[in-house]
Write a protein that holds these residues in place. Structure first.
Motif, PDB file in Angstrom:
ATOM      1  N   GLU A   1       0.838  -1.200   0.000  1.00 17.03           N
ATOM      2  CA  GLU A   1       0.000   0.000   0.000  1.00 17.03           C
ATOM      3  C   GLU A   1       0.875   1.253   0.000  1.00 17.03           C
ATOM      4  O   GLU A   1       0.548   2.252  -0.655  1.00 17.03           O
ATOM      5  CB  GLU A   1      -0.919  -0.008   1.220  1.00 17.03           C
TER       6      GLU A   1
ATOM      7  N   ALA B   1       2.047   1.668  -3.539  1.00 12.75           N
ATOM      8  CA  ALA B   1       0.947   2.099  -4.410  1.00 12.75           C
ATOM      9  C   ALA B   1       0.648   3.580  -4.198  1.00 12.75           C
ATOM     10  O   ALA B   1       0.422   4.327  -5.162  1.00 12.75           O
ATOM     11  CB  ALA B   1      -0.301   1.259  -4.136  1.00 12.75           C
TER      12      ALA B   1
ATOM     13  N   TYR C   1       2.034  -4.651 -10.662  1.00 13.22           N
ATOM     14  CA  TYR C   1       0.910  -5.153  -9.866  1.00 13.22           C
ATOM     15  C   TYR C   1       0.634  -6.628 -10.148  1.00 13.22           C
ATOM     16  O   TYR C   1       0.286  -7.388  -9.232  1.00 13.22           O
ATOM     17  CB  TYR C   1      -0.337  -4.311 -10.108  1.00 13.22           C
TER      18      TYR C   1
END
Length: 203
Positions: free
Chosen positions: A113, A116, A160
């Motif tokens: 996270e 990202a 990803y």
């Protein structure tokens, strides 16, 4: 008293194929420092641990202080052997407990996270950064025996996809899987390293 309690450090050489080194805190999977020499990487460990523990606490994770700043090398190995990632350290051969496993998977998700968010906040993400992480995750997933994945021409999509494949491989392997400690340790460390490179900060 500071400096009196020793903590183990693993040193990995040639982590980037260009002679770079990494030091890993044995007690904190994913906590790593990267430098051009092994001495630099090891010297950075006390500050690195403090930042890593702060990051965990910021995300609601239990993170006890590790008293002392005597971080010493217990094992050393090259990152690759015959061109392939290797199981560098003896600890990597030990299966984590179910509790450790659940905790480390949460840490890996937090690191993902973090990356990202850094990608979303960056107008132009250098492709070499994305490609390096995707290659690392792909190599780890291969090592765990994951099924082949379809390649993507888009670097972000490729990243990803590689991360999802590694996560699926770890979940399939479970805590008893061969060398899952290494895969989680490197997965966390590399995502945090890339997020820091994009943001110019340190975790």
């Amino acid at each position: 008293m500071a400096g009196t309690l020793p903590h183990a450090v693993f040193v990995e050489t040639d982590v980037d194929g260009q002679g770079g080194c990494a030091a890993y805190a044995a007690e904190l999977p994913g906590c790593a420092s990267f430098a051009s020499t092994d001495d630099e990487a090891a010297r950075a460990m006390p500050a690195r641990v403090a930042n890593f523990l702060r990051w965990l606490r910021e995300h609601g994770e239990s993170a006890s202080e590790l008293p002392g700043d005597n971080w010493y090398e217990v094992e050393r190995a090259p990152a690759r052997e015959g061109g392939r990632l290797r199981a560098s350290f003896s600890l990597d051969e030990l299966a984590p407990s179910d509790e450790e496993w659940a905790t480390w998977l949460r840490w890996m998700e937090l690191a993902r996270e973090e990356l990202a968010d850094a990608i979303d906040a960056t107008n132009s993400v250098p492709e070499p950064v994305l490609e390096r992480i995707a290659a690392q995750d792909t190599a780890l997933a291969d090592h765990l025996g994951a099924a082949a994945a379809r390649q993507s021409a888009d670097p972000v999509d490729g990243l990803y996809a590689a991360r999802d494949r590694l996560t699926a491989a770890l979940e399939a392997a479970g805590p008893g899987g061969e060398l899952v400690r290494r895969a989680i340790r490197l997965g966390i460390a590399d995502d945090l390293r890339a997020a820091e490179q994009l943001r110019g900060t340190e975790r």
